[in-house]
Design an enzyme around this catalytic site. Structure first.
Site, PDB file in Angstrom:
ATOM      1  N   GLU A 121      -5.093  -8.498   0.638  1.00  0.00           N
ATOM      2  CA  GLU A 121      -5.816  -8.194   1.882  1.00  0.00           C
ATOM      3  C   GLU A 121      -7.279  -8.009   1.541  1.00  0.00           C
ATOM      4  O   GLU A 121      -7.623  -7.437   0.507  1.00  0.00           O
ATOM      5  CB  GLU A 121      -5.357  -6.870   2.515  1.00  0.00           C
ATOM      6  CG  GLU A 121      -4.035  -6.912   3.214  1.00  0.00           C
ATOM      7  CD  GLU A 121      -3.683  -5.564   3.854  1.00  0.00           C
ATOM      8  OE1 GLU A 121      -4.589  -4.761   4.151  1.00  0.00           O
ATOM      9  OE2 GLU A 121      -2.476  -5.332   4.036  1.00  0.00           O
ATOM     10  N   GLU A 150       0.799  -1.232   0.000  1.00  0.00           N
ATOM     11  CA  GLU A 150       0.000   0.000   0.000  1.00  0.00           C
ATOM     12  C   GLU A 150       0.833   1.285   0.000  1.00  0.00           C
ATOM     13  O   GLU A 150       0.780   2.071   0.956  1.00  0.00           O
ATOM     14  CB  GLU A 150      -0.953   0.008   1.201  1.00  0.00           C
ATOM     15  CG  GLU A 150      -1.927  -1.156   1.195  1.00  0.00           C
ATOM     16  CD  GLU A 150      -2.982  -1.078   2.304  1.00  0.00           C
ATOM     17  OE1 GLU A 150      -2.758  -0.366   3.282  1.00  0.00           O
ATOM     18  OE2 GLU A 150      -4.018  -1.730   2.169  1.00  0.00           O
TER      19      GLU A 150
HETATM   20  O1  IFM Z   1      -4.520  -2.891   9.076  1.00  0.00           O
HETATM   21  C1  IFM Z   1      -4.445  -2.401   7.780  1.00  0.00           C
HETATM   22  C2  IFM Z   1      -3.233  -2.934   7.067  1.00  0.00           C
HETATM   23  O2  IFM Z   1      -2.066  -2.676   7.758  1.00  0.00           O
HETATM   24  C3  IFM Z   1      -3.117  -2.287   5.709  1.00  0.00           C
HETATM   25  N1  IFM Z   1      -4.341  -2.434   4.979  1.00  0.00           N
HETATM   26  C4  IFM Z   1      -5.574  -2.096   5.615  1.00  0.00           C
HETATM   27  C5  IFM Z   1      -5.666  -2.783   6.971  1.00  0.00           C
HETATM   28  C6  IFM Z   1      -6.982  -2.388   7.673  1.00  0.00           C
HETATM   29  O3  IFM Z   1      -7.034  -1.011   7.853  1.00  0.00           O
END
Ligand code: IFM
Length: 453
Positions: A358, A163
């Site tokens: 994710e 990210e």
């Molecule tokens: O916890 C975070 C993660 O570190 C990065 N992506 C989003 C998740 C939820 O906010």
């Protein structure tokens, strides 16, 4: 039909969010260690000093993964744990921790996927300019080389950056993430360019120093777009919207193409070059060549999306959500369709196998009187989202894996421990873990490879 037979059903975490052991065994400081000590930065003054104490309890956590039947586990390495100054002297105790973790995973039959950077910038590098300093390309390269040398004899899958939209945007535009700076917009473009070059350098170094054939990818994030109907014009509107750069300058990082076109195509999107021309650093052909080192797969973190239709003026328009639209505990909209259309559009554009790196939600989970954690909302959310992902796979998108965020409740950045994203509940007073109902549900789903969805 459905998910491919060797589909990687996984869960993900990141080092700062779960490890703790912040000051142990020669680890260097990172920007989050420092940021969390500052009053007023994090919800109720929480820190990741102890977090889930995974640094000491990783064997128990791997046992849980085994119980859940996870095929894969995505975790990040805390850069300053292995290189306390960011480069130079190696901290062997840190390397040993990850070696032990990898061995335990393999013994449990869980495939390790390493993320190099999930926001744990060594504080020593921050003092030297961090992402602003072009030298970070070499620093990150040296770190990637070390990771390849020490772990790639057993680990086959690597992600470079997690990210980048967040570690530039939330950290340097909004200033709510470490190091909590409001930087000039111009600087954030320099940082993004350096980060992309660092990504390319890492791909190169991982491959050059790997001990076996490895697979390397990238894990950006973004809000997806999905069509309001099956009409071709709405589908086209959603596609255009996903790949456009229509965010205001103060939120410019929240897009797909600025971060992914250079990696996959070796060029920045024309629209961005025009729109951001006053803020851009020098971008050379060599830079773009480095950034676009071939990768093996495309990772994408997906949580939600916008419903989009073609407007009367021939431009995509976002459909307003109705009142009372479903949302998670963190107030994120529940939009399962994003997990069908997002990967589909990304696959069509970038033509690389996709991993959902994710996806998940925060719920108001509590331990019930029976001592269990019942989280029907999470099961409902996952059922809806994964049905869409299955549809996507069935329509021909090459989806190789899915990582549920997160394996266990953890430190949710500036929200501290107030949010619970895990399949496993963590009692932070006792460090007791309780597998939630959704964890057992996920275990069963893995067993039947998603057939019961
Ligand atoms: O916890 C975070 C993660 O570190 C990065 N992506 C989003 C998740 C939820 O906010």
């Amino acid at each position: 039909m459905g998910f491919c037979k060797d589909f990687q059903w996984g869960a993900a975490t990141s080092s700062y969010q779960i490890e703790g052991g912040a000051y142990e065994d020669g680890k260097g400081l990172n920007i989050w260690d420092v940021f969390c000590q500052e009053e007023g930065r994090i919800f109720e003054g929480h820190t990741g000093d102890v977090a889930c104490d995974h640094y000491h309890r990783f064997r128990e956590d791997v046992e849980i993964m085994k119980k859940l039947g996870l095929k894969a586990y995505r975790f990040s390495i805390n850069w300053a744990r292995v290189l306390p100054d960011g480069y130079g002297k190696v901290n062997e105790a840190g390397v040993k921790f990850y070696n032990d973790l990898i061995d335990a995973l393999l013994e449990a039959g869980v495939e390790p996927f390493i993320t190099l950077y999930h926001w744990e910038l060594p504080y020593e590098l921050y003092k030297k300019g961090g992402w602003m300093n072009e030298e970070i390309v070499n620093w990150f390269g040296e770190y990637a080389k070390l990771v390849a040398e020490r772990f790639s004899d057993r680990v086959k899958y690597f992600f470079t950056l997690n990210e980048p939209q967040c570690f530039v945007g939330l950290s340097f535009l909004d200033g709510v993430h470490a190091p909590g700076v409001h930087a000039p917009v111009r600087d954030t473009f320099q940082m993004s360019h350096n980060a992309l070059k660092a990504h390319g350098m890492a791909v190169k170094m991982l491959r050059e120093h790997a001990k076996q054939d490895i697979q390397v990818g990238y894990a950006p994030t973004g809000t997806m777009s999905y069509p309001d109907s099956d009409k071709p014009e709405d589908i086209e509107a959603a596609r255009q919207h996903l790949f456009s750069l229509d965010q205001p300058l103060s939120r410019w990082t929240w897009n797909v193409t600025w971060w992914s076109d250079p990696v996959l195509f070796g060029e920045y999107p024309e629209e961005g070059l025009r729109k951001y021309r006053n803020y851009l650093p020098r971008i050379t052909k060599e830079d773009l060549k480095l950034i676009s080192q071939p990768i093996d797969f495309y990772g994408q973190n997906i949580y939600n999306g916008h419903r989009v239709r073609m407007g009367k003026n021939g431009q995509p328009e976002v459909v307003k959500r109705y009142e009372g639209f479903p949302k998670t505990a963190l107030d994120w909209p529940v939009t399962p369709e994003c997990l069908c259309w997002g990967p589909k559009f990304l696959y069509e554009r970038y033509k690389k196998p996709i991993y959902i790196t994710e996806n998940g939600l925060s719920c108001h989970d509590v331990v019930s009187v029976d001592g269990q954690v019942h989280d029907p909302n999470r099961i409902d959310f996952l059922t809806r989202y994964l049905r869409e992902l299955k549809k996507c796979a069935e329509s021909g998108t090459d989806i190789r894996g899915y990582f549920q965020w997160s394996l266990m409740d953890n430190f949710e950045w500036h929200s501290g421990y107030a949010e619970r994203f895990g399949l496993v509940f963590v009692d932070y007073n006792t460090q007791k873990r309780i597998i939630k109902d959704s964890g057992y549900w996920y275990r069963d789903l893995i067993r039947n490879n998603g057939e019961t969805l």
